[in-house]
Design a protein around this motif. Structure first.
Motif: not given
Length: 214
Positions: A1-12
């Motif tokens: 299983m692949i769980v990806t933490f992603a967000q274009q905005k840094g610092g969150v």
């Protein structure tokens, strides 16, 4: 299983949450976890290396994917991603704040995308741009929005409208990770009681949702 933490905005709080989730899975759900750090700052990997001096046992392996093109190509090869997708082992990817075309296949073949959000206008705009990119990639990954650094004593004027919009694109976890100092000292070898309290309810909601949708 692949769980990806992603967000274009840094610092969150993306990397902090990824570390906490990896720790939580290994310590409290006895899962086998492997982490890939795709962030150019290498925050997850550097923390993991620094923690080698701690007396606590290593919980999981962390690999950096930013510097070695051959390694990146091997890990992100579609057949390899498909094997990870079907595996009982949990593969956690921590992506950079700036999205990169090199891991577009990862966004497609991840089982779950965990997208930390805050209620700032910049973060919401970045989140909507990310959602638009996922649509262009025809990503079938299940999207989970996680409210990070949430101040329960503050009135977020855009919360109601934002929650309604995000709920059209994925699950908004009911319980936020509240704004507190406990997680600032997180490491990759343990999850002490005060940090556990910060994330337990939120992660249990996430894990239940994962189980329901695998």
């Amino acid at each position: 299983m692949i769980v990806t933490f992603a967000q274009q905005k840094g610092g969150v709080g993306k990397t902090t949450l990824a570390i906490a989730f990896a720790n939580y899975l290994t310590l409290h759900h006895k899962k086998t976890v492997k982490v890939y750090d795709f962030d150019y700052q290498k925050s997850f990997y550097n923390r993991w290396k620094e923690d080698e001096i701690l007396p606590h046992p290593q919980l999981y392996e962390v690999e950096v994917l930013e510097d070695n093109t051959e390694k990146v190509d091997k890990v992100l090869e579609i057949n390899n991603l498909m094997e990870m997708n079907q595996s009982e082992e949990v593969f956690i990817f921590d992506l950079a704040g700036t999205l990169n075309a090199s891991y577009s296949d990862l966004l497609v073949y991840s089982n779950f995308l965990v997208i930390p959000i805050e209620y700032s206008d910049v973060t919401i705009k970045s989140t909507m741009e990310f959602i638009s990119l996922l649509g262009m990639l025809d990503s079938q990954a299940i999207r989970v929005f996680l409210r990070s650094k949430y101040d329960k004593g503050y009135l977020y004027k855009n919360q109601k409208d934002t929650d309604e919009i995000l709920s059209d694109y994925g699950l908004l976890l009911p319980t936020p990770v509240y704004k507190r100092n406990d997680l600032q000292s997180i490491n990759t070898r343990k999850l002490p009681y005060n940090q556990l309290l910060s994330v337990k309810q939120t992660f249990e909601e996430l894990i239940q949702y994962i189980h329901e949708n695998l």
